[in-house]
Design an enzyme around this catalytic site. Sequence first.
Site, short mmCIF file in Angstrom:
data_model
loop_
_atom_site.label_atom_id
_atom_site.label_comp_id
_atom_site.label_asym_id
_atom_site.label_seq_id
_atom_site.Cartn_x
_atom_site.Cartn_y
_atom_site.Cartn_z
N LYS A 9 0.81 -1.21 0.00
CA LYS A 9 0.00 0.00 0.00
C LYS A 9 0.86 1.28 0.00
CE LYS A 9 -3.93 -2.23 2.25
NZ LYS A 9 -4.86 -2.16 3.40
N ARG A 85 -0.97 -14.39 4.65
CA ARG A 85 -1.77 -13.65 5.62
C ARG A 85 -1.16 -13.76 7.01
NH1 ARG A 85 -6.29 -11.38 4.03
NH2 ARG A 85 -7.40 -11.68 6.00
N THR A 91 -4.47 -7.09 11.14
CA THR A 91 -4.74 -5.82 10.45
C THR A 91 -4.27 -4.63 11.28
OG1 THR A 91 -6.64 -6.81 9.35
CG2 THR A 91 -6.55 -4.43 9.38
N ARG A 102 3.12 -6.27 9.14
CA ARG A 102 2.42 -5.12 9.73
C ARG A 102 3.08 -4.64 11.02
NH1 ARG A 102 -2.97 -7.65 7.67
NH2 ARG A 102 -3.29 -6.39 5.80
N ASN A 112 -1.99 0.14 6.94
CA ASN A 112 -1.50 -1.15 7.44
C ASN A 112 -0.59 -1.90 6.47
OD1 ASN A 112 -3.39 -2.04 5.63
ND2 ASN A 112 -4.72 -3.00 7.14
N HIS A 115 -2.06 -5.56 1.58
CA HIS A 115 -3.30 -6.32 1.38
C HIS A 115 -2.88 -7.67 0.83
CE1 HIS A 115 -7.15 -7.67 -0.25
NE2 HIS A 115 -6.44 -8.02 -1.29
#
Length: 138
Positions: A9, A85, A91, A102, A112, A115
């Site tokens: 991001k 993940r 998150t 993260r 964060n 994705h």
Amino acid sequence: MEKTLVLIKPDAFGKNHAGDILKIYEDAGFKILAAKVMKMTPALAAKHYVEHIGRPYYPALVEFMTSAPIMAAVLAGDDVIKKVRALNGATNPAEAAEGTVRKLFAADKTKNAVHASDSEASAAREIPIFFSACEIFD
């Protein structure tokens, strides 16, 4: 081999963490089948975040995701969706395990860092939003 979409991001990409994040995935044994730097448009955000349209946070999400470049990547490997993940962490980075993407690179629950597709169905829907078949090297 299972595939997943990862988006680095604007917050993480803008702080020059793309290489660090990709290295975490590669060190875990995953192959990068495609990667590109791009600017997400509002139309692209609407396709990707279609399930969030109409929710109160949607305008801020689109504003953030279109604010600066992102890096999109397709990763492949055994059980890649679940494992990526887990590598990404919770998150909310305050709740993320030490050493996760993260925990290392995210600022807060909104900014964060990454994705990742949450299921095979999501990966199958999301990957073609960002990559044509000829851009993915199996």
